[in-house]
Design a protein around this motif. Structure first.
Motif, PDB file in Angstrom:
ATOM      1  N   GLU A  42       0.839  -1.194   0.000  1.00 36.27           N
ATOM      2  CA  GLU A  42       0.000   0.000   0.000  1.00 36.27           C
ATOM      3  C   GLU A  42       0.880   1.251   0.000  1.00 36.27           C
ATOM      4  N   ALA A  43       0.275   2.388  -0.313  1.00 35.92           N
ATOM      5  CA  ALA A  43       1.025   3.644  -0.344  1.00 35.92           C
ATOM      6  C   ALA A  43       1.593   4.006   1.018  1.00 35.92           C
ATOM      7  N   ASP A  44       0.926   3.560   2.112  1.00 38.01           N
ATOM      8  CA  ASP A  44       1.401   3.900   3.447  1.00 38.01           C
ATOM      9  C   ASP A  44       2.393   2.884   3.996  1.00 38.01           C
ATOM     10  N   GLY A  45       2.781   1.912   3.190  1.00 37.14           N
ATOM     11  CA  GLY A  45       3.860   1.015   3.581  1.00 37.14           C
ATOM     12  C   GLY A  45       3.448  -0.329   4.129  1.00 37.14           C
ATOM     13  N   VAL A  46       2.147  -0.611   4.236  1.00 41.39           N
ATOM     14  CA  VAL A  46       1.724  -1.939   4.698  1.00 41.39           C
ATOM     15  C   VAL A  46       1.529  -2.851   3.492  1.00 41.39           C
ATOM     16  N   TYR A  47       1.489  -4.162   3.737  1.00 48.85           N
ATOM     17  CA  TYR A  47       1.449  -5.157   2.674  1.00 48.85           C
ATOM     18  C   TYR A  47       0.157  -5.959   2.750  1.00 48.85           C
ATOM     19  N   TYR A  48      -0.350  -6.352   1.589  1.00 52.73           N
ATOM     20  CA  TYR A  48      -1.590  -7.126   1.553  1.00 52.73           C
ATOM     21  C   TYR A  48      -1.466  -8.310   0.604  1.00 52.73           C
ATOM     22  N   ALA A  49      -2.216  -9.352   0.923  1.00 47.65           N
ATOM     23  CA  ALA A  49      -2.259 -10.576   0.119  1.00 47.65           C
ATOM     24  C   ALA A  49      -3.722 -10.913  -0.143  1.00 47.65           C
ATOM     25  N   THR A  50      -3.957 -12.091  -0.713  1.00 44.95           N
ATOM     26  CA  THR A  50      -5.315 -12.514  -1.046  1.00 44.95           C
ATOM     27  C   THR A  50      -5.721 -13.700  -0.189  1.00 44.95           C
ATOM     28  N   ILE A  51      -6.957 -13.664   0.322  1.00 42.68           N
ATOM     29  CA  ILE A  51      -7.563 -14.847   0.912  1.00 42.68           C
ATOM     30  C   ILE A  51      -8.838 -15.157   0.140  1.00 42.68           C
ATOM     31  N   ARG A  52      -9.221 -16.421   0.165  1.00 46.19           N
ATOM     32  CA  ARG A  52     -10.452 -16.880  -0.478  1.00 46.19           C
ATOM     33  C   ARG A  52     -11.412 -17.355   0.609  1.00 46.19           C
ATOM     34  N   ILE A  53     -12.670 -16.948   0.495  1.00 42.54           N
ATOM     35  CA  ILE A  53     -13.672 -17.293   1.502  1.00 42.54           C
ATOM     36  C   ILE A  53     -14.888 -17.891   0.806  1.00 42.54           C
ATOM     37  N   GLY A  54     -15.370 -19.025   1.337  1.00 40.05           N
ATOM     38  CA  GLY A  54     -16.614 -19.614   0.857  1.00 40.05           C
ATOM     39  C   GLY A  54     -16.422 -20.750  -0.121  1.00 40.05           C
ATOM     40  N   THR A  55     -17.476 -21.559  -0.261  1.00 43.69           N
ATOM     41  CA  THR A  55     -17.533 -22.662  -1.223  1.00 43.69           C
ATOM     42  C   THR A  55     -18.949 -22.733  -1.794  1.00 43.69           C
ATOM     43  N   PRO A  56     -19.150 -23.320  -2.958  1.00 43.87           N
ATOM     44  CA  PRO A  56     -18.144 -24.001  -3.786  1.00 43.87           C
ATOM     45  C   PRO A  56     -17.336 -23.057  -4.669  1.00 43.87           C
ATOM     46  N   ASN A  57     -17.776 -21.812  -4.796  1.00 48.02           N
ATOM     47  CA  ASN A  57     -17.061 -20.832  -5.611  1.00 48.02           C
ATOM     48  C   ASN A  57     -16.513 -19.744  -4.695  1.00 48.02           C
ATOM     49  N   PRO A  58     -15.243 -19.866  -4.302  1.00 48.64           N
ATOM     50  CA  PRO A  58     -14.666 -18.934  -3.330  1.00 48.64           C
ATOM     51  C   PRO A  58     -14.700 -17.489  -3.828  1.00 48.64           C
ATOM     52  N   GLN A  59     -14.902 -16.588  -2.876  1.00 43.75           N
ATOM     53  CA  GLN A  59     -14.850 -15.160  -3.149  1.00 43.75           C
ATOM     54  C   GLN A  59     -13.496 -14.630  -2.683  1.00 43.75           C
ATOM     55  N   ASP A  60     -12.815 -13.899  -3.547  1.00 38.19           N
ATOM     56  CA  ASP A  60     -11.459 -13.436  -3.265  1.00 38.19           C
ATOM     57  C   ASP A  60     -11.467 -12.032  -2.656  1.00 38.19           C
ATOM     58  N   PHE A  61     -10.585 -11.855  -1.648  1.00 39.34           N
ATOM     59  CA  PHE A  61     -10.438 -10.555  -0.994  1.00 39.34           C
ATOM     60  C   PHE A  61      -8.963 -10.276  -0.759  1.00 39.34           C
ATOM     61  N   THR A  62      -8.553  -9.049  -1.038  1.00 36.80           N
ATOM     62  CA  THR A  62      -7.211  -8.626  -0.654  1.00 36.80           C
ATOM     63  C   THR A  62      -7.283  -8.132   0.795  1.00 36.80           C
ATOM     64  N   VAL A  63      -6.301  -8.544   1.602  1.00 38.85           N
ATOM     65  CA  VAL A  63      -6.321  -8.241   3.037  1.00 38.85           C
ATOM     66  C   VAL A  63      -4.943  -7.817   3.516  1.00 38.85           C
ATOM     67  N   ILE A  64      -4.894  -6.789   4.332  1.00 41.26           N
ATOM     68  CA  ILE A  64      -3.645  -6.361   4.948  1.00 41.26           C
ATOM     69  C   ILE A  64      -3.151  -7.462   5.887  1.00 41.26           C
ATOM     70  N   ILE A  65      -1.872  -7.788   5.797  1.00 36.79           N
ATOM     71  CA  ILE A  65      -1.266  -8.783   6.676  1.00 36.79           C
ATOM     72  C   ILE A  65      -0.834  -8.064   7.952  1.00 36.79           C
ATOM     73  N   ASP A  66      -1.513  -8.369   9.058  1.00 36.33           N
ATOM     74  CA  ASP A  66      -1.325  -7.605  10.285  1.00 36.33           C
ATOM     75  C   ASP A  66      -0.912  -8.512  11.444  1.00 36.33           C
ATOM     76  N   THR A  67       0.371  -8.460  11.801  1.00 35.31           N
ATOM     77  CA  THR A  67       0.847  -9.261  12.931  1.00 35.31           C
ATOM     78  C   THR A  67       0.462  -8.644  14.272  1.00 35.31           C
ATOM     79  N   GLY A  68      -0.126  -7.450  14.243  1.00 35.95           N
ATOM     80  CA  GLY A  68      -0.499  -6.777  15.473  1.00 35.95           C
ATOM     81  C   GLY A  68      -1.946  -6.962  15.867  1.00 35.95           C
ATOM     82  N   SER A  69      -2.688  -7.842  15.175  1.00 36.56           N
ATOM     83  CA  SER A  69      -4.075  -8.133  15.533  1.00 36.56           C
ATOM     84  C   SER A  69      -4.352  -9.599  15.248  1.00 36.56           C
ATOM     85  N   ALA A  70      -5.583 -10.041  15.522  1.00 37.33           N
ATOM     86  CA  ALA A  70      -5.854 -11.484  15.410  1.00 37.33           C
ATOM     87  C   ALA A  70      -7.215 -11.801  14.812  1.00 37.33           C
ATOM     88  N   THR A  71      -7.899 -10.819  14.224  1.00 37.52           N
ATOM     89  CA  THR A  71      -9.203 -11.096  13.623  1.00 37.52           C
ATOM     90  C   THR A  71      -9.156 -10.824  12.121  1.00 37.52           C
TER      91      THR A  71
END
Length: 255
Positions: free
Chosen positions: A46-75
């Motif tokens: 991101e422009a502010d220096g954080v990094y994001y990857a993709t997770i897939r949620i749901g079946t049978p056709n997963p929905q893709d979301f880009t998400v910030i990788i945050d080691t400082g939280s857990a949800t």
């Protein structure tokens, strides 16, 4: 205990004459056990220096979301269908046969003051835009109906907390797949992009051998003991050492 490795793609910056200093050490090489699970995903910056990857949620056709990788939280939180959450992908529960509503609300606030709220759902999910259903874990996540302004404006759709507490995404992956004997995940930070690996790290990305820093886990998160700061105090290259002797949180979700 989960070991997190956070290392820079250009590791020579660790040799700067100024900055935060702590004890570095070489990890003793050990013969690895059978690799039971290993997954990697490219990350973007991101422009502010954080990094994001993709997770897939749901079946049978997963929905893709880009998400910030945050080691400082857990949800985990993504926008929910019907939310005015900005120009992002929104999760549609009706499209997933594996989705269940826990009946609980979701609320998560962060240290800088932003808060996201919505419904707490449960569904199958996995890391990366090519992962398959057999790699998925079943996990709770926030389907947000209210998004903080900073989340509306960011590039990534949502956020995934990588804290080591018992109910986190990384803990669920560890439990399902029984990660490497060494029990590692790694986040490689490049100037414009990077890489997230679950179950180890990709040594081909490093310009120099990885150096290891002992960490202490406080409340399920990752801390380093910083000894001192070296300050540049003059144009002639002189410096001054300021003792700190404090624990610092490794937080990849903030810059």
């Amino acid at each position: 205990m989960l070991l997190v490795i956070v290392f820079l793609l250009v590791m020579r910056t660790m040799e700067s004459t100024s900055g935060l200093h702590f004890d570095l050490m070489r990890k003793q090489s050990t013969e690895r056990g059978r690799r039971l699970f290993y997954e990697g995903a490219g990350t973007s910056k991101e422009a502010d220096g954080v990094y994001y990857a993709t997770i897939r949620i749901g079946t049978p056709n997963p929905q893709d979301f880009t998400v910030i990788i945050d080691t400082g939280s857990a949800t985990i939180a993504v926008p929910c269908k019907g939310c005015s959450c900005g120009n992002h992908n929104h999760f549609d529960a009706s499209l997933s046969s594996s989705n269940t509503d826990t009946g609980h609300s979701y609320s998560q606030c962060y240290a800088e003051g932003s808060c996201n709220r919505g419904h707490l759902l449960n569904d199958k999910m996995c890391l990366g835009n090519e992962c398959t259903e057999d790699e998925m874990i079943t996990h709770d996540f926030g389907c947000c109906t209210t998004f903080a302004s900073s989340f509306k404006e960011q590039t990534a759709d949502g956020i995934v907390g990588m804290g080591g507490v018992s109910n986190s995404f990384i803990a669920a992956l560890r439990s399902k797949h029984d990660l490497l004997d060494e029990n590692e995940f790694s986040l490689c930070l490049g100037s414009n992009a990077g890489h997230l690996n679950i179950g180890g790290y990709d040594n081909s990305l490093n310009l120099e051998p990885v150096q290891w820093i002992e960490h202490t886990s406080l409340s399920g998160y990752y801390h380093l003991a910083f000894e001192n700061v070296v300050l540049d105090v003059g144009s002639n290259g002189s410096s001054r050492i300021v003792n700190i002797n404090k624990n610092a949180l490794i937080d990849s979700g903030t810059s």
